[in-house]
Design an enzyme around this catalytic site. Structure first.
Site, PDB file in Angstrom:
ATOM      1  N   GLU A 181      -1.576   1.466 -14.778  1.00 41.06           N
ATOM      2  CA  GLU A 181      -2.676   1.524 -15.754  1.00 41.06           C
ATOM      3  C   GLU A 181      -3.878   2.035 -14.974  1.00 41.06           C
ATOM      4  O   GLU A 181      -4.433   1.334 -14.136  1.00 41.06           O
ATOM      5  CB  GLU A 181      -2.922   0.141 -16.354  1.00 41.06           C
ATOM      6  CG  GLU A 181      -3.776   0.185 -17.609  1.00 41.06           C
ATOM      7  CD  GLU A 181      -5.240  -0.103 -17.319  1.00 41.06           C
ATOM      8  OE1 GLU A 181      -6.003   0.880 -17.205  1.00 41.06           O
ATOM      9  OE2 GLU A 181      -5.606  -1.277 -17.221  1.00 41.06           O
ATOM     10  N   LYS A 188      -1.151  -8.863  -4.900  1.00 41.70           N
ATOM     11  CA  LYS A 188      -2.134  -8.397  -3.923  1.00 41.70           C
ATOM     12  C   LYS A 188      -3.482  -8.366  -4.620  1.00 41.70           C
ATOM     13  O   LYS A 188      -3.714  -7.567  -5.520  1.00 41.70           O
ATOM     14  CB  LYS A 188      -1.737  -7.017  -3.381  1.00 41.70           C
ATOM     15  CG  LYS A 188      -2.554  -6.561  -2.172  1.00 41.70           C
ATOM     16  CD  LYS A 188      -3.801  -5.834  -2.618  1.00 41.70           C
ATOM     17  CE  LYS A 188      -4.630  -5.366  -1.436  1.00 41.70           C
ATOM     18  NZ  LYS A 188      -5.978  -4.908  -1.838  1.00 41.70           N
TER      19      LYS A 188
END
Length: 496
Positions: free
Chosen positions: A247, A172
């Site tokens: 992250e 995405k």
């Protein structure tokens, strides 16, 4: 978009505007939940067919090496994609945004061959003799939700290990910076990645990203972005208990010890904070300086930062480009105004900037604040702009406490000419990466990720494929006699 080996259009589009001029440069198909489902279905079909998952690892590695080499051959095209979408300067795009991409992808090509997918494990012979084997098997369909600041490299951090392990993947892309990853998806198909193995969709995060994170057929989500969105990803993924690697944000401290080389530290600290206009999650935005050298270092940093040239990102003479969007510029300005109201002193900058010939762009002055305390909003929240805050300290113990007084823990650093002392300080900092006398040094062979609310799991390094595989233990009993087994713990009556 790119689904099942083909370009896929949509009834709606995103407008992508050049951050330096606000001019419309390209439109991108706007994906929907239905497109996300289509991509997942394609990835699942490809995985279950074994067309990639069952391919010998040497063949997967060879195809991935071709992709990595093609990235290098098409370097200029990838650089142009990054410049017009996210405003990176040509020097930054060459050195980081694209320059790292080929090498990082080739690292994962090597991992496709070198990773230990299967190993025999010596075990204790009691109570029976057995052979035990641990297999690492691909998860199936993986989703990668990639941010706008380093789409190509941060995308590769997820695509590389997923493909090396034999998975299929749905990427995405962020609606502001989709071009480099779309180019990569098409390139991968040309190099021999079968249809359905590498899919790319666009769309709003709250719709398409959320669907991928909650989709029952997605077994793993890799996400890079803000901590707030990372929390939502975890919640959505929990519904099907899928594996997640996050992250997230940072507010990286760097401690300048009294013996630091001030020339190196001044340049290095500015490099750590203001590269790519500060729009990097691991930027060094909190500079903790010993009181004995505070004024001198600030003076040097102000002098050096005053030379930073804002201008055309495609010009090699430009040092710093615009921020990615009008919204981002306004957000940074708001933080700077709050800092002024809280009592911080503007040593340099502190405002939005206007660049001749690029008046329509989204610019921020290189900014340094002093007289900052760690309880100020500007010292605690991620700004994502070229804004440095300088905090004075008296003792190293105090500096370590200030550095660790944060909800984040992505990166941290130390500047000193005493390497042993610097390492000792680094050992006490709560962060996933510690840089000493440097910054922004990311090696694909070394793990990257954060402590606390800066993330979960690690990307890169030898363990990267662990995040994209499932461990299976296979026990083969070698005992051929019934009386050698311990079944009588349950069955005390002898068999007739």
């Amino acid at each position: 978009m790119f689904i099942d080996g083909q370009d896929v259009d949509s009834d709606q589009v995103f407008e992508i505007r050049h951050p330096a001029t606000n001019e419309l440069v390209v439109t991108m198909a706007k994906g929907t939940v239905e497109h996300a489902d289509q991509a997942v279905e394609s990835a699942k079909k490809a995985f279950e067919s074994g067309v990639w998952a069952n391919k010998p690892k040497e063949e997967r590695a060879a195809i991935m090496r071709e992709i990595g080499n093609r990235i290098a051959l098409e370097l200029e095209e990838f650089i142009e994609d990054e410049i017009i979408c996210n405003g990176a300067t040509v020097r930054q795009a060459t050195g980081f945004h694209v320059g790292l991409a080929s090498g990082h992808f080739l690292y994962f090509a090597d991992q496709a061959e070198q990773y230990e997918f299967e190993r025999d494990v010596p075990t204790v012979a009691y109570p029976t003799m057995s052979m035990n084997r641990v297999r690492r098997e691909p998860i199936g369909v993986c989703a990668a939700i990639v941010p706008w600041n380093f789409p190509l490299v941060l995308g590769i951090w997820k695509i590389g290990p997923a493909l090396a392990a034999g998975n299929s993947i749905v990427v995405k892309v962020d609606e502001k910076t989709p071009l480099s990853l779309l180019r990569l998806a098409r390139l991968a198909h040309e190099c021999g990645v079968p249809p359905g193995v590498f899919n790319l969709v666009s769309g709003e995060g709250k719709e398409v990203g959320a669907r991928l994170a909650s989709h029952p057929d997605v077994g793993k989500v890799g996400f890079t972005g803000s901590t707030a969105v990372g929390r939502e990803i975890m919640k959505l993924a929990s519904g099907t208990v899928k594996k997640v690697t996050l992250e997230l944000g940072g507010k990286a401290p760097t401690i300048v010890l009294p013996d630091a080389d001030l020339d190196i530290t001044a340049d290095g600290a500015l490099f750590g904070c203001m590269l790519y206009s500060g729009q990097i999650c691991e930027s060094s935005t909190r500079i903790l300086v010993h009181e004995s050298i505070h004024d001198e270092l600030v003076e040097r940093m102000v002098k050096r930062a005053s030379t930073i040239k804002l201008g055309d990102p495609a010009d090699y003479d430009t040092d710093m480009g615009p921020v990615v969007s009008e919204r981002q510029r306004d957000r940074i300005v708001d933080y700077m105004e709050k800092a002024k109201a809280d009592g911080a002193t503007v040593a340099l900058g502190g405002n939005a900037a206007t660049v001749e010939g690029f008046e329509g762009g989204w610019w921020i002055e290189p900014t340094i604040f002093t007289d900052v305390t760690n309880d100020m909003q500007i010292a605690r929240e991620e700004i994502f702009g070229p804004v440095m805050v300088v905090i004075k300290y008296s003792t190293v113990k105090e500096a370590i406490a200030i550095a660790n007084d944060s909800s984040y823990g992505l990166t941290a650093g130390v500047w000193s000419t005493d390497y042993e002392a610097a390492v000792e300080v680094g050992n006490q900092l709560q962060a996933g990466t510690i840089w000493i006398n440097n910054w922004h040094q990311v090696d694909p062979a070394l793990p990257f990720g954060g402590y606390k609310q800066s993330g979960a799991g690690r990307e890169l390094g030898e363990g990267a494929l662990d995040e994209y595989t499932e461990a299976k233990h296979m026990h083969v009993d070698l005992t051929t006699s019934l009386d050698r087994h311990i079944f009588d713990i349950l069955l005390s009556t002898p068999a007739e």
